[in-house]
Design a protein around this motif. Structure first.
Motif, PDB file in Angstrom:
ATOM      1  N   THR B 206     101.447 -16.141 113.936  1.00  0.00           N
ATOM      2  CA  THR B 206     102.557 -16.283 112.835  1.00  0.00           C
ATOM      3  C   THR B 206     101.815 -15.637 111.825  1.00  0.00           C
ATOM      4  OG1 THR B 206     101.641 -18.487 111.150  1.00  0.00           O
ATOM      5  CG2 THR B 206     103.131 -18.353 113.009  1.00  0.00           C
ATOM      6  N   LYS B 208     102.408 -13.742 108.371  1.00  0.00           N
ATOM      7  CA  LYS B 208     102.425 -14.659 106.931  1.00  0.00           C
ATOM      8  C   LYS B 208     103.106 -13.045 105.518  1.00  0.00           C
ATOM      9  CE  LYS B 208     100.918 -18.374 107.725  1.00  0.00           C
ATOM     10  NZ  LYS B 208     101.060 -19.827 107.556  1.00  0.00           N
ATOM     11  N   ASP B 209     102.339 -12.463 105.553  1.00  0.00           N
ATOM     12  CA  ASP B 209     102.748 -10.893 105.101  1.00  0.00           C
ATOM     13  C   ASP B 209     102.898  -9.939 106.308  1.00  0.00           C
ATOM     14  OD1 ASP B 209     103.542  -9.684 103.379  1.00  0.00           O
ATOM     15  OD2 ASP B 209     101.337  -9.699 102.262  1.00  0.00           O
ATOM     16  N   SER B 222      97.819 -12.224 108.377  1.00  0.00           N
ATOM     17  CA  SER B 222      98.612 -13.566 109.991  1.00  0.00           C
ATOM     18  C   SER B 222      97.940 -14.043 109.860  1.00  0.00           C
ATOM     19  CB  SER B 222      98.365 -12.251 111.163  1.00  0.00           C
ATOM     20  OG  SER B 222      97.284 -11.726 111.624  1.00  0.00           O
ATOM     21  N   GLU B 223      98.010 -15.975 110.873  1.00  0.00           N
ATOM     22  CA  GLU B 223      97.471 -16.705 111.421  1.00  0.00           C
ATOM     23  C   GLU B 223      97.669 -16.749 112.578  1.00  0.00           C
ATOM     24  OE1 GLU B 223      97.295 -20.100 108.554  1.00  0.00           O
ATOM     25  OE2 GLU B 223      98.153 -21.088 110.214  1.00  0.00           O
TER      26      GLU B 223
END
Lengths: 421, 261
Positions: B206, B208-209, B222-223
């Motif tokens: 995912t 995230k920024d 990201s993760e």
């Protein structure tokens, strides 16, 4: 000259650090200087127990290495210092400079001058063309090969082309391989204790000298799908040939012997290429005119070929398998030589990582095909946290009086804690 | 005159209709995958990133990496230097990646303890990278032709208006059986990717920024949640520069042999 370079490297690193501190009045400047420096290193503690009676310690040492780097764009300095406390081999206790060199990098070339470890070749755990840095045999079989190379005082100049690199090395000060001290667990006595040994001082080149210098050159190319290099090394044999003669006087039997380092030229070739999950490697060295030990005490000058073929297989799921076969082949063989005409050896290394690559279990075997002697290291290493690892291992040695068997009494289980900073 | 005007509008209509039809026809799964692959990111990049590895107990490990990459047409060369942690500090990777699926990548590894460079297999790109949940393929540019792409539809995810894309590897031995990506229609970044093997979902990426740096969309955070092994990796870009004009000499094995960038 080399001492001067080492001293300069030390002075460069240490005084630069001093200047950095002195520049504290100007924060920007101080930050700039501080950014140019980097300190790292490791400390480790190793303890072992002999697997045979009397189950005493074979290895017991604490060791620390500190590395200091200084990067000023036009000049890069590197200094590494070793400190050791050895509870088994007293002579090993102490502190020393491991490497100290300066490097300048140009657009198409670089030059590194000072005390440095130079590694050639593509073999895993064996040395075929990798003969620039001599070997430290003080505690053979207990160190990884990476820790057994001794630095040399040298100048290394490289011309960096688009697809070809030419490397030139000048070693003005000869450094021999380090042998275990007499009486050490790892020393090998060629004669019974009852025989009196009269040793004459090793005949080897001393000090800085152009005449006694060693020179090396290598051409290498790394291209899409294939790496290859050819090399030549005009050197002194790091391991002395041994001339000896038995005698008898009023005190009894004696052996008069003289270790002597002789000139040698080594031609080398190595290559590697990938294919699917495999990488194939090969390496060969032709030793022209090496003096080899003979049973009559008169070493013979022979040509020797060492070669190796190896394959690395990474099938996935954090498995790695490395297999190699190698041979030392003496040309124009004579039966009086101590070594056999062929000395084939195979190695196999299998490793697997678990727990998100924090636990590595590996098994490495070196097996001599002539006499069935082998060394096997089974090892588990766990990364407790970033920088801190714990390893446990079992070094099993099988054989009689051959290259591995003579150390069979030193088979051991061991533990090691290592902290990197 | 009226006939001429009607013919003109008819031609304009036909032209518009044919163009629209052409765009719609092209916007199949492969076209979306190409948009992701060819997203503008300059001719070269220099970045420092931090990868935080989190295990099931919440314990963390941190890897800080300096990375440079440069495009050579559709091929790419990249070099990576580990700054942290201390036990892998100064480890370096050099890779030459080729868009042609029949051309294996070239990869070399420099281990500072060994002070030597070793060629490593270019085929095992599904190995996890230095203990993270990213494979070599995840962090590099995977050739579009390595997968068969199908556009599953359009969906909104976390405010992003996305194309939903399914990618199935051509190679049946690939680590993933399929991937489902949510591709943002504006930035052409896959803001969520679900990775499946034959047994089901194994990990989820995912974003995230996501921000623009100059004209380039850039993923700053990201993760990768590896649900199959209860482990995750947070990848954060600490700094990034595009089009630095880095020379070709950086991407040679000679740089690795020097042990520093």
């Amino acid at each position: 000259m080399v001492r001067l370079v080492v001293a300069l490297a030390l002075t460069f690193c240490l005084t630069s650090a001093g200047i950095a501190q002195a520049a504290g009045g100007s924060w920007g400047k101080a930050d700039e200087w501080a950014d140019a420096f980097d300190v790292s290193g490791w400390a480790e503690l190793t303890q072992s127990m002999r697997t045979q009676s009397p189950h005493d310690k074979v290895t017991s040492r604490a060791r620390m290495r500190m590395e200091l780097r200084a990067d000023f764009d036009w000049l890069y300095g590197f200094l590494s210092l070793d400190a050791e406390k050895n509870w088994v081999i007293d002579d090993q206790t102490g502190a020393a400079i491991h490497e100290a060199w300066l490097e300048h990098t140009g657009d198409m070339w670089d030059l590194r001058v000072g005390r440095q470890v130079i590694i050639w070749g593509k073999a895993d755990g064996l040395r075929i063309t990798d003969n620039i840095s001599p070997t430290d045999y003080t505690e053979p079989l207990t160190w990884d090969l990476d820790n057994m190379r001794l630095p040399v005082d040298a100048a290394k100049f490289r011309i960096l082309g688009d697809s070809l690199t030419a490397e030139f090395i000048w070693i003005p000060v000869f450094r021999a391989a380090t042998q275990p001290e007499k009486g050490s667990l790892w020393s090998v006595e060629p004669f019974p204790d009852s025989v009196r040994l009269i040793r004459h001082k090793a005949d080897k080149p001393h000090g800085f000298s152009l005449k006694n210098s060693e020179f090396a050159m290598k051409l290498e190319t790394y291209t899409a799908g294939f790496d290859v290099s050819v090399s030549v090394f005009y050197t002194w044999d790091d391991n002395p040939a041994m001339w000896y003669a038995p005698g008898l006087d009023e005190e009894g039997i004696f052996v008069d012997y003289t270790p002597d380092h002789r000139r040698l030229t080594i031609f080398g070739l190595d290559f590697s290429f990938p294919w699917t999950d495999f990488v194939f490697r090969g390496e060969a060295a032709f030793f022209r005119g090496r003096y080899l030990a003979a049973t009559d005490g008169e070493p013979r000058k022979k040509n020797l070929v060492k070669y190796l073929l190896g394959v690395d297989w990474t099938p996935g799921n954090d498995w790695t398998v490395t297999a190699q076969i190698t041979d030392d082949w003496i040309q124009d063989y004579e039966s009086a030589l101590s070594a056999k005409e062929h000395t084939p050896q195979v190695t196999l290394n299998v490793s697997k990582q678990f727990l998100s690559q924090t636990l590595t279990i590996s098994n490495m075997t070196f097996f001599y095909l002539n006499d069935g002697e082998f060394v096997n290291r089974l090892m588990a290493e766990y990364e407790v946290m970033d920088g801190l690892s714990v390893a446990l291992g079992w070094d099993h040695i099988h054989g009689d009086d051959g290259s591995y068997g003579m150390y069979r009494q030193n088979a051991q289980v061991w533990g090691r804690v290592r902290y990197s900073f | 005159m009226s006939i001429m005007r009607n013919m003109f509008f008819f031609l304009v209509f036909m032209l518009f209709a044919s163009c629209t039809a052409a765009v719609c026809a092209e916007l199949d799964g492969r076209a979306v995958a190409m948009l992701v692959h060819d997203r503008p990111d300059g001719e070269d990049r220099a970045q420092v990133c931090t990868m935080t590895l989190i295990n099931r107990r919440g314990a963390t490990r941190v890897r800080k990496v300096e990375m440079r990459s440069k495009d050579y047409g559709r091929d790419q060369k990249s070099i990576m230097l580990f700054r942290e942690p201390a036990d892998v500090k100064d480890t370096m990777f050099l890779s030459w990646s080729y868009d042609d699926v029949t051309h294996e990548d070239d990869r070399w590894l420099y281990m500072p303890a060994m002070k030597s460079v070793r060629r490593i297999s270019g085929a095992s790109k599904n190995e996890y990278f230095m203990g993270t949940d990213f494979t070599y393929d995840d962090i590099g540019k995977r050739s579009v032709d390595k997968d068969t792409h199908t556009l599953l539809g359009e969906e909104t995810w976390e405010g992003y208006d996305c194309w939903k894309l399914e990618s199935i590897p051509v190679d049946p031995d690939d680590a993933y059986a399929r991937k489902v990506s949510f591709v943002d229609k504006i930035s052409h970044v896959a803001v969520r990717v679900e990775y499946y093997d034959k047994d089901g979902l194994i990990k989820i990426l995912t974003i995230k920024d996501l921000r623009k740096v100059g004209e380039f969309w850039t993923v700053f955070l990201s993760e990768m949640d590896n649900v199959s092994r209860s482990h995750k990796t947070v990848l954060q870009i600490d700094s990034i520069d595009y089009d630095t004009g880095v020379g070709d000499e950086l991407f040679r094995v000679a740089t690795l042999q020097r042990g520093r960038l």
